[in-house]
Enzyme design. Structure first.
Site, PDB file in Angstrom:
ATOM      1  N   GLU A 189       0.767  -1.167  -0.063  1.00 19.06           N
ATOM      2  CA  GLU A 189      -0.119  -0.091  -0.155  1.00 19.06           C
ATOM      3  C   GLU A 189       0.920   1.068  -0.107  1.00 19.06           C
ATOM      4  O   GLU A 189       1.839   1.320   0.630  1.00 19.06           O
ATOM      5  CB  GLU A 189      -0.826   0.047   1.300  1.00 19.06           C
ATOM      6  CG  GLU A 189      -0.317  -0.272   2.676  1.00 19.06           C
ATOM      7  CD  GLU A 189       0.135   0.943   3.142  1.00 19.06           C
ATOM      8  OE1 GLU A 189      -0.108   2.196   2.774  1.00 19.06           O
ATOM      9  OE2 GLU A 189       1.098   0.975   4.071  1.00 19.06           O
ATOM     10  N   LYS A 235       8.464  -1.185  -1.986  1.00 16.45           N
ATOM     11  CA  LYS A 235       7.590  -0.666  -0.754  1.00 16.45           C
ATOM     12  C   LYS A 235       8.727   0.082   0.115  1.00 16.45           C
ATOM     13  O   LYS A 235       8.347   1.333   0.619  1.00 16.45           O
ATOM     14  CB  LYS A 235       6.762  -1.509  -0.198  1.00 16.45           C
ATOM     15  CG  LYS A 235       6.142  -1.199   1.085  1.00 16.45           C
ATOM     16  CD  LYS A 235       5.228  -0.005   1.103  1.00 16.45           C
ATOM     17  CE  LYS A 235       4.676   0.339   2.556  1.00 16.45           C
ATOM     18  NZ  LYS A 235       3.696   1.110   2.890  1.00 16.45           N
ATOM     19  N   CYS A 269       4.880   3.509   9.481  1.00 16.55           N
ATOM     20  CA  CYS A 269       5.825   3.168   8.225  1.00 16.55           C
ATOM     21  C   CYS A 269       7.202   3.573   8.207  1.00 16.55           C
ATOM     22  O   CYS A 269       8.002   2.515   8.020  1.00 16.55           O
ATOM     23  CB  CYS A 269       4.901   3.648   6.922  1.00 16.55           C
ATOM     24  SG  CYS A 269       3.599   2.397   6.701  1.00 16.55           S
TER      25      CYS A 269
END
Ligand code: UDX
Ligand code: ADP
Length: 466
Positions: A164, A223, A279
């Site tokens: 994501e 990512k 994150c």
């Protein structure tokens, strides 16, 4: 394995699973999407009639929920039933940094992911596409595949990586108008079919050229790399902010000047008290851990410095407060405006506010916090997690208020930790009148008008200017 999916299940109804599935369901009305979680309270909140009490706060989310919920979007605690019925299963459970054992403080804790894989393996009776949606270290897909293949009932699994890229506070917009979607899968024919099935889901609203397909490892590593590059920009500008303070340059002017160079660009150059969120730190630590495990010491050290700089920025901000308040904050009231790691979210994971508060509490300061979306219970949980002092001591030293003016009343200083828009429109004259003098403001987010505040009588410190 079919390329037209009719039934999706997502395990994990958190900040990622909730909004992502809501948008997928909204854009694919003919696909049934069921989001499951073991946390019954969380599921009940997702099902609440009153959309203002959804467990995740995101601008625009409640509209999407109202359109899709009950039509083709469902929230449930029946994990096994949802797995059984689905053709495609997203794993969107939490992957925090390990707090124990090997890789403590650095490697991702994959226990929740592994549990999910084992549960899928034991329940599945038909072929499934399993999509890893959580941020995972490179090569996790392989581990999931091994578990599924060895412990399952002989059904075929295809594993995809679909990281994501949504940022909290703009999640709905990031999903609806994604710059790109990344789908990694096996190069085999079955792998390519699985990729196509997920491409079809996203193609319901995104142009094909924005849907990138790669091999699994590239997708997983992209990512981590994207977040590491973004975090590196913030740490780079934050390092320059300290230099600005020492020389009289103004970091905002420097950021503007370099940002106008189209090769550099203007985004992620906002100097701040330090980046937070679930994150950046976790992904960089992952990168560092993987590099170390592979013996790539220089690569590991290179990325670790981004974290070191970020920790330094938070510490420096707290030290600046103590120093300015005549080297003692003991028993002084310091008001915090903001606790979330950035505006427009109720998420507090790794928020700079936690660390700045902790450091000031070590100096026996009394902290009073106002945040429009974060509860006192959450703040206490965040502090207790650090394990610096007892729960009772944390409760005695830090309290939340429902009203910003109450938080600032009789305070010696105000620290801005989150860039909530509403802080800009407060009646600062009224705030000033109710504070101890001299009244200080430490703007860790550079959102307030310095001249205006100084005209009222405040002494102002902003990150990156002296
Ligand atoms: C990030 C990535 O942007 C997203 O693509 C990924 O999928 C998840 O991680 P998020 O953590 O939600 O998203 O927030 P982001 O907007 O990237 O900000 C991270 C932190 O950096 C925040 O604390 C923010 O305040 C800080 N930041 C950001 C700065 O201090 N200065 C900046 O210029 C930009
Ligand atoms: P993220 O930001 O990655 O979405 P969150 O912590 O917000 O992380 O959400 C992860 C969710 O996954 C939590 O609500 C947690 O209860 C759920 N979860 C973790 N393990 C399982 C599991 N085995 N089955 C179902 N849900 C799980």
């Amino acid at each position: 394995m079919q390329t037209h999916i009719k039934n999706i299940c997502c395990i994990g109804a958190g900040y990622v699973g909730g909004p992502t599935m809501a948008v997928i369901a909204d854009k694919n009305p003919h696909v049934k999407v069921t989001v499951v979680d073991i946390n019954a309270k969380r599921i009940a909140a997702w099902n609440d009639e009153d959309v203002s009490s959804l467990p995740v706060y995101e601008p625009g989310l409640s509209d999407v929920i109202q359109r899709a919920r009950g039509r083709n979007l469902f929230f449930s605690t029946e994990v096994e039933q949802a797995i059984d019925q689905a053709d495609m299963i997203f794993i969107s459970v939490n992957t925090p940094t390990k707090t124990y054992g090997k890789g403590k403080g650095m490697a991702a804790d994959l226990k929740y992911v592994e549990l999910c894989a084992r549960q899928i393996a034991s329940v599945a009776k038909t072929d499934k596409i399993v999509v890893e949606k959580s941020t995972l270290p490179v090569r996790t897909a392989q581990a999931i595949k091994t578990i599924l293949d060895q412990t399952g009932n002989g059904v075929n699994f295809q594993i995809l990586s679909n990281p994501e890229f949504l940022a909290e506070g703009t999640a709905i917009k990031d999903l609806e108008e994604a710059d790109r979607v990344l789908i990694g899968g096996e190069e085999s024919e079955a792998g390519q079919k699985a990729i196509q099935a997920l491409v079809n889901i996203y193609a319901a609203w995104l142009p094909k050229e924005r849907i990138l397909t790669t091999n699994v490892w590239s997708s997983e590593l992209s990512k981590l790399t994207a977040n590491a590059f973004l975090a590196q920009r913030v740490s780079s500008i934050n390092s320059i902010s300290e230099l600005c303070e020492a020389t009289g340059a103004n970091v905002k002017e420097v950021a503007k000047a370099i940002g106008l160079d189209s090769r550099i660009g203007s985004k992620f150059l906002q100097a701040s008290v330090g980046f937070g969120g679930s994150c950046f730190q976790k992904d960089i630590l992952n990168l560092v851990y993987i590099s170390k495990s592979l013996g790539l010491t220089e690569v590991a050290d290179y990325w670790e410095q981004v974290i070191i700089m970020n920790d330094h920025q938070k510490r420096r901000f707290a030290e600046k407060i103590v120093q300015t308040l005549f080297n003692t904050v003991s028993d002084k009231k310091i008001a915090f405006l903001g606790w979330a790691f950035k505006k427009d979210t109720n998420d507090t994971r790794e928020s700079a506010a936690i660390y700045v508060a902790d450091q000031l509490m070590d100096e026996q300061a009394k902290i009073r916090v106002f945040d429009p979306k974060v509860s006192e219970t959450q703040m206490q949980t965040d502090l207790n997690y650090l394990n610096t002092r007892s729960e009772a001591e944390n409760e005695a030293l830090l309290k939340a208020t429902e009203d910003p003016y109450q938080a600032c009343k009789d305070a010696h200083a105000i620290a801005i930790l989150t860039e909530w828009d509403e802080f800009k429109t407060y009646d600062w004259k009224k705030v000033y009148e109710q504070m101890k003098k001299p009244a200080f403001i430490f703007d860790g987010r550079r959102i307030l008008d310095r001249k205006e505040l100084e005209a009222i009588g405040f002494r102002v410190y902003r990150i990156g200017e002296n």
